[in-house]
Design an enzyme around this catalytic site. Sequence first.
Site, short mmCIF file in Angstrom:
data_model
loop_
_atom_site.label_atom_id
_atom_site.label_comp_id
_atom_site.label_asym_id
_atom_site.label_seq_id
_atom_site.Cartn_x
_atom_site.Cartn_y
_atom_site.Cartn_z
N ASP A 57 -2.88 38.10 -28.79
CA ASP A 57 -2.34 37.24 -27.75
C ASP A 57 -1.69 36.05 -28.45
OD1 ASP A 57 -1.59 36.15 -25.36
OD2 ASP A 57 -3.55 36.31 -24.41
C1 BGC Z 1 -0.90 35.30 -22.21
C2 BGC Z 1 -0.44 36.74 -22.26
C3 BGC Z 1 1.06 36.78 -22.35
C4 BGC Z 1 1.50 36.00 -23.57
C5 BGC Z 1 3.01 36.00 -23.78
C6 BGC Z 1 -0.33 34.48 -23.35
O1 BGC Z 1 -0.65 33.16 -23.20
O2 BGC Z 1 -2.33 35.25 -22.25
O3 BGC Z 1 -0.88 37.41 -21.12
O4 BGC Z 1 1.50 38.10 -22.40
O5 BGC Z 1 1.06 34.65 -23.42
O6 BGC Z 1 3.64 35.27 -22.81
#
Ligand code: BGC
Length: 737
Positions: A293
């Site tokens: 993530d």
């Molecule tokens: C979120 C993800 C997301 C990623 C990219 C993160 O903060 O938890 O779900 O896909 O950002 O935007």
Amino acid sequence: MSRPTRPRSSASPRAYVCIFVASALLGACGGGDGESESESDGEQEPAVVEAFDGDALASGNKGLACDAQAVEARVDELLAVMSLEQKAAEMHGLQIAPIDDLYYAGGDEALGIPALKMVDGPRGVRAGTATAFPVAMARGATWDPALERRVGEAMGLETLAKGGNVLLAPCMNVLRHPGWGRAQETYSEDSYHMGAMALGFIHGAQNHVIASAKHYAANSVEDTRFDVDVTIDARTLREVYLPHFRRAVVEGGVGSVMSAYNQVNGLYCDENGPLLTDILKGEWGFRGFVESDWVFGTHSTIDSARAGLDIEMPQGLYFGANLVDAVVNGHVDEDVVDAAARRILRQKLCFGLDAAPDPGPAVVESPEHRALAREVAVKSMVLLKNADAALPLDADSLASVAVVGSLAGVANLGDEGSSAVTPSAAVSPIDGLRAALEGGATQLHELPQDALGEPELATIAGADAAIVVVGLTHEDEGENLPQNDLGGDRDSLQLRPEHEQLILEVAARNPRTIVVIEAGATILVRPWADEVEAVLMAWYPGMEGGHALADLLLGAESPSGKLPVTVPRSADQLPDFDHEGLEITYDRFHGYALLDRDGAEPEYPFGHGLSYTSFAYSDLSVSPARLEGGGELTVELTIENTGARAGAEVVQLYLGAPDAGVERPTRALAGFGRVELAPGERARLRMRVLSEELAYYNVVDEDAGAGGWLVTPGQYDLWVGASARDLRLTGEFEYAE
Ligand code: BGC
């Protein structure tokens, strides 16, 4: 696809049936056709609706149709000529900010290797303007994996049109507690239901691009998501928090998995060897890549690489040059880099990323995709209460309707974090009602506000019905973004005080008060629910939400959504939800399983949802009566539309294991089917349960959490019903080794 043949249909020429049952999509989803019509009015058996092969759902999924031999041979050739630096370059994102809304990772022009181009997310494509679908929790309420496949396909196509090749969805974290700020991004409180819905999405999306199952694993608290350590015993992890991810991998062939920010049992998910290497890649045989993530989701160079993280996103702080150094200095084996590069290259080849077709901009927000967004919204809204048949409203006999509440005049699409999608236009509840009533005799009083003066209250008192649209917005719940104070987890599951007050004021003046709630998950309906006639849960209904709402309120369509989450009487019926502490324990029971265990009465049970028509369940058959290991159980019942109008019912199958010898849920969802029937029409539904669905995780080594799946011989009970508490038919069978 096997279609039902209907020897006799008493009133309707058409039926539309979807059945989703344990472990594989065995059910049909398709319009009735000429074959199903019958001239006869005599008493005959209803048509058997055979569950059909999951190939229909899985068709076109590139993750399942990879030519392994040719792909592996090409990967071998590439790896043979790539330097350590080139292989490591595949393993990280290019920069913190997206380029044209896409996050790039890897790619090497000289070698002819395309870059990964990733884009969010769960309710549409987060790039420029795009179709904004109802949020995933709403789609979970359709209980229709085949419909969800169409949503995945549409989002995949729009991702391609935006130049992307990895869609950062589905989010498939179990909703342990509805206070989770990102509840709206996931499908369910139940692992079985979650697996079925996510599978539909993955199959559809992977017709076009790589899907990403996120956030692996146990990511269900928002405010402390970057640090919280989730303690889970091995059984709970295996039985409650992982089975749906397993299905995404094993049945869905998902191309990528995103590791979560949080820790599980003392290890951050990107450094979690047991989760990434032992279970995901080892036991389940995952052949795709794991990306972290974003930003705070990678915690180290050596530990993350060794644990099985393949790509650091969105940049290469720990990986990149640091990873190369770690290999050169002997801290990380080069095999680790080779294995990660192989996984990434394999998916690039399987999905043909070097020659991705460009469907052109016209597919984005196309009339088909907008129509799909409306269809999904119609099928997702849940009629929680409908006293005195307050709904539907009959426009022909209503002189006036008042529409009240600050959410009546806005298209409330949901969170504005990473799942935000910007459509070029969106339909508010008032827009939808105005369009539907245009040209008719009904006067629409538009009062899109929360505070009402005497003149407005008099208007409400004089109207034939009052519709109050209230609920939450991105300010109340959502992703917890460090840069602002909005969103995050909910402290309270009530509506805002001014909304509760508004409902009571309106209900005191108009006896036909209808409340429409917009939110990502459970809203506690005390103290106002007894004062109003009808309650409709609309979730965050997407860009066509206002039209869908009007379709249901005015009776053009009958509600068929069912709750994918329990609505308790009070928050005391839920597990503890400490969204500030840095340690939390996830117990085996939450949601309906917890209420069943405690003998507690919910306000509205899991699986609940009313219709404008009624359904009768009869003639349950369960065979064989004695199931042997490796076998399959067949469950059939007759479902009949006993009302005066067309409608759809979601039939649910629950299993209990009273002889298990270990603590198990009283009843666990093990199959479901959505059936559309004309008035008087009957269908015979057939659902199947694989014997492995009866298993529990038997921990034989407490310290290592290791064990295996075991089915206890003995009696098993089953129930078929309209919700977890509206159980219409019961049966039993025996399992023998
Ligand atoms: C979120 C993800 C997301 C990623 C990219 C993160 O903060 O938890 O779900 O896909 O950002 O935007």
